[in-house]
Design a protein around this motif. Structure first.
Motif, short mmCIF file in Angstrom:
data_model
loop_
_atom_site.label_atom_id
_atom_site.label_comp_id
_atom_site.label_asym_id
_atom_site.label_seq_id
_atom_site.Cartn_x
_atom_site.Cartn_y
_atom_site.Cartn_z
N ALA A 241 0.75 -1.25 -0.03
CA ALA A 241 -0.07 0.04 0.02
C ALA A 241 0.83 1.39 0.01
O ALA A 241 2.08 1.24 0.53
N VAL A 242 0.40 2.34 -0.63
CA VAL A 242 1.27 3.71 -0.56
C VAL A 242 0.12 4.47 -0.17
O VAL A 242 -1.13 4.67 -0.34
N ARG A 243 0.65 5.44 0.53
CA ARG A 243 -0.06 6.52 1.28
C ARG A 243 0.53 7.88 1.31
O ARG A 243 1.96 7.74 1.24
N GLY A 244 -0.21 8.84 1.60
CA GLY A 244 0.32 10.35 1.40
C GLY A 244 -0.60 11.26 1.78
O GLY A 244 -1.77 10.95 1.93
N ASN A 245 -0.15 12.49 2.36
CA ASN A 245 -0.78 13.59 3.03
C ASN A 245 -0.24 14.77 2.69
O ASN A 245 1.00 15.00 2.35
N TYR A 246 -1.13 15.82 2.61
CA TYR A 246 -0.85 17.22 2.54
C TYR A 246 -1.50 17.91 3.45
O TYR A 246 -2.91 17.77 3.31
N ALA A 247 -1.19 19.03 4.20
CA ALA A 247 -2.03 19.74 5.13
C ALA A 247 -1.23 21.09 5.54
O ALA A 247 0.03 21.18 5.40
N GLU A 248 -2.39 21.90 5.76
CA GLU A 248 -1.58 23.58 6.21
C GLU A 248 -2.32 23.39 7.60
O GLU A 248 -3.27 23.11 8.04
N GLY A 249 -1.30 23.90 8.59
CA GLY A 249 -1.57 24.11 9.91
C GLY A 249 -1.28 25.39 10.41
O GLY A 249 -0.70 26.26 9.80
N PHE A 250 -1.65 25.44 11.61
CA PHE A 250 -1.21 26.51 12.39
C PHE A 250 -1.07 26.25 13.97
O PHE A 250 -1.66 25.31 14.40
N ARG A 251 -0.32 27.31 14.63
CA ARG A 251 -0.47 27.23 16.08
C ARG A 251 -0.85 28.55 16.44
O ARG A 251 -0.06 29.63 16.26
N ALA A 252 -1.90 28.78 17.29
CA ALA A 252 -2.28 30.03 17.83
C ALA A 252 -1.16 30.41 19.13
O ALA A 252 -0.66 29.50 19.75
N PRO A 253 -0.69 31.46 19.08
CA PRO A 253 -0.03 32.03 20.06
C PRO A 253 -0.47 31.77 21.48
O PRO A 253 -1.74 31.83 21.66
N SER A 254 0.32 31.16 22.23
CA SER A 254 -0.24 30.89 23.73
C SER A 254 -0.63 32.06 24.41
O SER A 254 -0.26 33.01 24.14
N LEU A 255 -1.57 31.89 25.33
CA LEU A 255 -1.84 33.10 26.31
C LEU A 255 -0.67 33.71 26.97
O LEU A 255 -0.77 34.79 27.06
N ASN A 256 0.30 32.80 27.46
CA ASN A 256 1.56 33.22 28.12
C ASN A 256 2.40 33.98 26.96
O ASN A 256 2.86 35.14 27.39
N GLU A 257 2.51 33.45 25.90
CA GLU A 257 3.10 34.40 24.79
C GLU A 257 2.60 35.62 24.57
O GLU A 257 3.08 36.70 24.20
N LEU A 258 1.19 35.85 24.52
CA LEU A 258 0.52 36.95 24.21
C LEU A 258 0.49 37.82 25.33
O LEU A 258 0.64 39.26 25.43
N PHE A 259 0.36 37.46 26.59
CA PHE A 259 -0.10 38.34 27.64
C PHE A 259 0.95 38.50 28.83
O PHE A 259 0.73 39.04 29.84
N ALA A 260 2.02 37.48 28.83
CA ALA A 260 3.04 37.49 29.93
C ALA A 260 3.67 38.96 30.06
O ALA A 260 4.04 39.59 29.21
#
Length: 993
Positions: free
Chosen positions: A682-701
């Motif tokens: 079997a052959v398999r494959g994936n493509y995805a676009e992703g994101f990481r929201a800034p953590s609350l600590n990164e935003l408001f520390a």
């Protein structure tokens, strides 16, 4: 791997035809061939529970099968491996289960209870076929539904994912001997980088995290039963694995692929889905004791579990107590000294010596020597290692329970509750004082009664051994509740639930220095005349060790405390099922919505918040909150296939729209395929676009003060006059520099593109063998960065960032200000390998082999558009120096499992390839040796005392020492990749009733 308790068989067909086929089935029942006349197939069924084992049988035999999920609840399944008749395989699976089977037609199996009259809730064969009708080929199809596999919202069966998923089952977890999830996941090949655990003392807080692909922990999404949970209580950016009770874990599924379209933010590197136990019957009492051969790290776990069937459901309760004693740095050869030059390393001792080190205005450096002073030399540096804990002692108490209740024949209510408390204590060397390099510099006044030099002294360094060593006490409480309904309607599966979790934590650090009192005590004597006169005690920071009196030590000693919480609540619902049929098969779809609220707070005690302590982390309060609304859809489309089903092409697609209250919205797609080419390939494959929201600590520390371990190029004489920013040599004995970090409410999400492609080979010529190989790439933009090291390096090389990098008149760094910005970029490329080989049972027992390996061929990172790209593959850069930890090119596991009657055994090898590191205060590099350790376990279940099992195990059986990492801040090793404990013995006794 399908889950164990939500398996049903559903079909789409008119009711009249259903009854017609049921009637035909019973007319044919008497004419069915016996089990011995059924054809043979090769089976590899290694599911721990009966429901998924029956589904696996259906897949491997080509037979349709009908059974009730309630009937199969709480029943364990034996392994079935080898070539045998279908009837023999079924008899083996159902042995001692109280269930039997009937072959209705050549390809239809009905599972029913042997004695249904004793329990009105169990379906008879007639009721089974009535409720779960089976269609003849050509008239209709049977679709077997299982629980969702990690990486998909569609309920399906088997290992048919388009992305690699590694599953650590309950037997795997038990045979590992691991007593914490952090310990268990540490050796997973895909895990590398800066994972935190109790092996990290200085800079740790008793929590544990997981980092896939070497990306930060915030890029790996940790779920419990497919649902999000609150992060670490001290404004953490990842889930604390120590907040999950390991005794109640059924299995762990690790998706090694980007999954933002399926799960939303944070699933850039992958997903770790912890599945809690639900199907359990009986009572278990278990105790575990382990100890390092060196006589430390005594570890105990005591567990009680109870599970039972209810008339219309099930109940499970698990409670455990865990205690882990420390390892001290002084008790291992590699970590006993900060000066590793005899081992081939470097000297990382501190310039804050027990005898006062004084820099005079003319630049000369002296050290107190009894009643006088002499020139300071490297032999006067202070070795802090004898005072520190290498592995933090930890206590954990946990309770977990779930209740499953069938409201109707098609609707089930689920309730999960858990509460866990942890307590950890780390010990550090007594507080160092660097008067010139605090955020508010301190001066020893020329008018201070103890200053015999007659001039103001701005740079005095002293390790205050008159104070007790510092102690860091961490406490946390994590609570979680999930209430959900799930069921079937019109052949569609639906679920709706509410999820709540909260993590509270506190950190208290003892024996710090009160900077305000110290500054006053070192000031002019006229302003500090005694505790009874003006409330001030003059402080003698000058002179040799012991010159600081008890009154003076008490005056400057202070404790610091910080507390915080993280909270998450969500409401979600989804529906999945067959949308319509194509000639090649059914099109499955899933759609759903989720709304969640996240909040966090981190509040320092008064002196920590006013930047008035030395020896701890001073910071301003952090507080943040956000709301998130999301909609997602997913589909699986069969686009091609032959009549036998051994040549197929399935396409997958998913889309998620997320709206965040703090930065806006984002849409992320995913597409994948799986091409089956015969029975073996079997052959398999994936493509995805992703994101990481800034953590609350990164935003408001709020602004945070720390003494960061950095490399200042200006401390190296060869750079003076060569680099633009190095006009004179800075103090070469310093390796920690005052750094201020802070949040940024204008941050945007990190974005990512990921793809993977691979093959799965299950050769029919080698029964029981499965091999897979996948390649992957992760490319991130807008990476959140606050790199003081980058600022210092660029300032030295080009003179840039003068407003953020401050130096004194001697060229020494006095302050670096680093605020979070979206400036970084990463690209990671590599491969995953996996194999499993289950041999048929033999006279000497049954053997199986499992293996996995991860290869990182490229790890390009750039902290800013003006910075050069660095390839971190095969390197180690400590987190204390703003590195991403150890990223070995190769990391692998190979395991052997053996089972014969009442005996079970395991043998595991863990391998980490060599890495390169930069020697501190040098432009040279050195090699961190590769590391290979061996773990063994043997267990026996007694016949006399039925249910009593004893296990004896040894980790690192050959006592392989962790390799030296001279640039490591903690104990001269990469504690996140290697282990300091050495050979470790343990025994476990369990009694099940």
């Amino acid at each position: 791997m399908p889950a164990t308790s939500t398996t049903t068989v559903v079909t789409v067909f008119p009711r009249l035809l259903r009854h017609l086929i049921v009637g035909i089935a019973y007319l044919c029942l008497a004419a069915n061939p016996s089990a011995g006349e059924m054809p043979e197939s090769h089976f590899v069924i290694n599911e721990p529970q009966l429901a998924p084992a029956l589904i696996r049988f259906s897949q491997q035999s080509g037979l349709s099968i009908a059974f009730s999920k309630r009937l199969a609840r709480n029943i364990e399944a034996p392994y079935v491996v080898g070539t045998m008749s279908h009837g023999q395989a079924l008899d083996t699976l159902l042995q001692d289960s109280g269930l039997s089977w009937e072959l209705v037609q050549d390809h239809i199996i009905a599972i029913y209870a042997l004695d249904c009259s004793a329990n009105n809730s169990c379906p008879s064969p007639e009721e089974t076929l009535e409720k779960y009708p089976i269609y003849e080929p050509g008239i209709g199809e049977t679709y077997v539904y299982a629980s969702r596999v990690t990486g998909s919202r569609i309920k399906r069966t088997g290992h048919e994912s388009t992305a690699p998923v590694q599953i650590l089952s309950a037997p795997d977890i038990e045979l590992s001997g691991a007593q914490t999830l952090g310990e268990l996941l540490k050796f997973v090949p895909a895990v590398s980088g800066n994972a935190i655990s109790t092996a990290i003392s200085n800079g740790g807080d008793g929590t544990s995290s997981v980092t896939l692909r070497g990306l930060p922990a915030s890029n790996t999404l940790v779920l419990i039963n497919g649902r999000r949970v609150a992060n670490n209580g001290l404004a953490g950016e990842s889930v604390d694995l120590n907040s999950i009770p390991p005794a109640a874990v059924e299995r762990i599924e690790i998706l090694k692929d980007g999954a933002s379209a399926i799960y939303g933010s944070d699933a850039v590197a992958g997903v770790v889905n912890v599945i809690m136990r639900r199907d359990y019957s009986g009572f278990l009492a278990e105790t575990y004791y382990g100890e390092a051969e060196a006589g430390d790290l005594q570890t105990q776990t005591h567990t009680l579990q109870y599970g039972t069937r209810l008339p219309r459901g099930s109940l499970f309760i698990s409670a455990s107590v865990f205690e882990q004693d420390p390892i001290y740095s002084r008790d291992r050869k590699v970590s006993q000294s900060a000066d590793t030059r005899p081992l081939g390393g470097s000297d990382q001792r501190s310039s804050a010596s027990p005898d006062s080190r004084v820099v005079l205005p003319d630049g000369s450096t002296l050290i107190a020597d009894g009643a006088s002073y002499r020139p300071f030399t490297d032999s006067d540096l202070y070795d802090f290692s004898p005072f520190t804990t290498a592995v933090v002692p930890l206590e954990r108490d946990s309770i977990y329970t779930n209740l499953e209740y069938d409201l109707t024949s098609s609707v089930t209510a689920l309730l999960e509750l858990s509460h866990l408390e942890t307590e950890a204590t780390a010990e550090l060397a007594p507080t160092p004082i660097f008067t010139a390099f605090e955020q508010q510099p301190i001066v020893v006044s020329k008018d201070n009664r103890f200053n015999t030099f007659g001039v103001d002294l701005s740079d005095v360094r002293r390790r205050v051994l008159e104070l007790p060593r510092r102690q860091q006490h961490n406490k946390s409480e994590a609570s979680r509740m999930t209430i959900s309904l799930e069921g079937e309607a019109f052949d569609w599966y639906w679920d709706f639930g509410y999820n709540w979790s909260r993590s509270e934590a506190s950190e208290r650090t003892l024996n710090l220095v009160n900077a305000d009192n110290l500054a006053r005590g070192l000031g002019p004597s006229v302003n500090c005349q005694g505790i009874e006169v003006d409330g001030c005690v003059p402080v003698n920071l000058l002179g040799a060790q012991g010159t600081l009196s008890q009154d003076q030590a008490d005056y400057i000693r202070v404790d610091g405390e910080v507390s915080g919480y993280s909270k998450l609540s969500s409401i979600n619902g989804s529906i999945s099922g067959a949308a319509f049929d194509l000639p090649q098969g059914r099109v499955d779809v899933a759609v759903g919505i989720e709304y969640r609220s996240e909040s966090t707070s981190k509040k320092p005690e008064g002196m920590l918040g006013s930047i008035s302590t030395i020896g701890g982390t001073n910071f301003e309060a952090t507080r943040g909150q956000r709301d998130v609304a999301e909609v997602f859809a997913e589909t699986v489309i069969p686009v091609w296939g032959n009549a036998k089903g051994d040549y197929t092409l399935d396409l997958e697609a998913a889309l998620r729209y997320s709206d965040y209250s703090d930065f806006g919205s984002t849409t992320n797609p995913k597409a994948g395929f799986r091409l089956q080419l015969g029975k073996s390939f079997a052959v398999r494959g994936n493509y995805a676009e992703g994101f990481r929201a800034p953590s609350l600590n990164e935003l408001f520390a709020g602004n945070t003060e720390e003494q960061a371990f950095l490399n200042d190029p200006c401390t190296q004489i060869q750079n003076v006059g060569v680099l633009v920013g190095c006009s004179q040599q800075a103090d070469p004995t310093r390796n920690q520099f005052l750094t201020i970090r802070g949040g940024n409410s204008d941050l945007k999400p990190e974005t990512a593109e990921t793809w993977s492609a691979g093959v799965v080979w299950t050769p029919v010529e080698i029964e029981g063998l499965t091999i897979s190989a996948d390649i992957f790439q992760i490319e991130q933009e807008n990476v959140v960065s606050a790199s003081a090291q980058f600022l210092v390096g660029q300032n030295a090389r080009t003179g840039a960032f003068e407003d953020q990098v401050e130096r004194d008149e001697l060229g020494n760094l006095t302050l670096i200000s680093a605020t979070n910005i979206n400036a970084g970029r990463r690209r990671v490329q590599g491969a995953d390998l996996a194999l499993s080989y289950f041999l048929p049972p033999a006279q000497w027992g049954q053997l199986s082999f499992t293996g996995a390996a991860a290869y990182i061929g490229e790890y390009l990172t750039r902290l800013d558009s003006s910075a050069p790209e660095l390839d971190l593959s095969g390197t180690f850069r400590d987190e204390a120096s703003e590195g991403l930890g150890g990223i070995p090119e190769w990391k692998a596991q190979l395991g052997l499992r053996w089972k014969k009657k009442r005996w079970r055994g395991s043998y595991d090898m863990h391998y980490v390839s060599s890495m390169q590191e930069v020697i501190p205060d040098s432009m040279l590099t050195r090699n961190i040796d590769s590391w290979l350790i061996h773990d063994l376990q043997l267990s026996y279940t007694f016949n006399v005392l039925k249910g009593l099992r004893t296990s004896l195990g040894v980790d690192n059986a050959l006592d392989k020492e962790a390799p030296l990492a001279t640039s490591a801040f903690n104990d001269n090793i990469d504690g996140r990749t290697h282990e300091l404990k050495g050979r470790f013995w343990y025994v476990k006794l369990s009694q099940r009733f």
